[in-house]
Design a protein around this motif. Sequence first.
Motif, mmCIF file in Angstrom:
data_model
loop_
_atom_site.group_PDB
_atom_site.id
_atom_site.type_symbol
_atom_site.label_atom_id
_atom_site.label_comp_id
_atom_site.label_asym_id
_atom_site.label_seq_id
_atom_site.Cartn_x
_atom_site.Cartn_y
_atom_site.Cartn_z
ATOM 1 N N LEU A 4 0.831 -1.199 0.000
ATOM 2 C CA LEU A 4 0.000 0.000 0.000
ATOM 3 C C LEU A 4 0.871 1.257 0.000
ATOM 4 C CD1 LEU A 4 -2.796 1.280 0.102
ATOM 5 C CD2 LEU A 4 -2.696 1.113 2.576
ATOM 6 N N LYS A 5 1.935 1.264 0.783
ATOM 7 C CA LYS A 5 2.853 2.403 0.824
ATOM 8 C C LYS A 5 3.510 2.619 -0.537
ATOM 9 C CE LYS A 5 6.899 4.287 3.229
ATOM 10 N NZ LYS A 5 7.202 5.092 2.081
ATOM 11 N N LYS A 6 3.913 1.514 -1.187
ATOM 12 C CA LYS A 6 4.526 1.626 -2.517
ATOM 13 C C LYS A 6 3.531 2.193 -3.529
ATOM 14 C CE LYS A 6 8.199 -1.785 -2.483
ATOM 15 N NZ LYS A 6 8.764 -2.974 -3.118
ATOM 16 N N ASP A 7 2.288 1.726 -3.453
ATOM 17 C CA ASP A 7 1.256 2.231 -4.363
ATOM 18 C C ASP A 7 0.994 3.711 -4.121
ATOM 19 O OD1 ASP A 7 1.023 -0.249 -5.543
ATOM 20 O OD2 ASP A 7 -0.851 -0.771 -4.530
ATOM 21 N N LEU A 8 0.921 4.114 -2.861
ATOM 22 C CA LEU A 8 0.708 5.527 -2.536
ATOM 23 C C LEU A 8 1.881 6.377 -2.995
ATOM 24 C CD1 LEU A 8 -0.897 5.251 1.020
ATOM 25 C CD2 LEU A 8 -2.014 5.963 -1.100
ATOM 26 N N ASP A 9 3.102 5.862 -2.824
ATOM 27 C CA ASP A 9 4.291 6.573 -3.267
ATOM 28 C C ASP A 9 4.278 6.733 -4.787
ATOM 29 O OD1 ASP A 9 6.923 7.784 -2.839
ATOM 30 O OD2 ASP A 9 7.687 5.990 -3.855
ATOM 31 N N LEU A 10 3.903 5.669 -5.499
ATOM 32 C CA LEU A 10 3.820 5.733 -6.960
ATOM 33 C C LEU A 10 2.798 6.784 -7.381
ATOM 34 C CD1 LEU A 10 4.389 4.760 -9.846
ATOM 35 C CD2 LEU A 10 2.729 2.920 -9.455
ATOM 36 N N GLU A 11 1.638 6.786 -6.769
ATOM 37 C CA GLU A 11 0.606 7.751 -7.140
ATOM 38 C C GLU A 11 1.015 9.186 -6.803
ATOM 39 O OE1 GLU A 11 -1.970 7.272 -9.197
ATOM 40 O OE2 GLU A 11 -1.081 5.284 -9.326
#
Length: 122
Positions: A4-11
């Motif tokens: 989830l953190k990686k996805d938020l960072d990507l976005e």
Amino acid sequence: MALLKKDLDLERRWSKLLSGLHEIFGKKPSDLNAVLFIIGVQELGKGPRHFTKEEKQDLMHIAVCKVLSFSDFYTLDFIDQDGWPHWKLIKKLPHLNTAEQEKMLKIHVLDYFEDEFEIDIK
């Protein structure tokens, strides 16, 4: 949780890129396809002009090949007599669902702008 953190960072990074492109072009790209079109025009190197529907598709293909070349999926094969680059698949692409494909492309697009234009999108 880490995913989830990686996805938020990507976005967050993606949003920052779109804002930066808005500053350059005066219009925020609407989606990944719009950004790929921009990359395709950049890679063609002929500047902005009117493109046919088929040329727009070709520009997006050029962009996909270019950004995926950062992970050695494609290599530039040749540039034709009209100045259009042609790419060669050198490593099989992973089988991904639509959301995973979009995520993979976004990561590579961010790499493209960081590497080609030496900007930090963190």
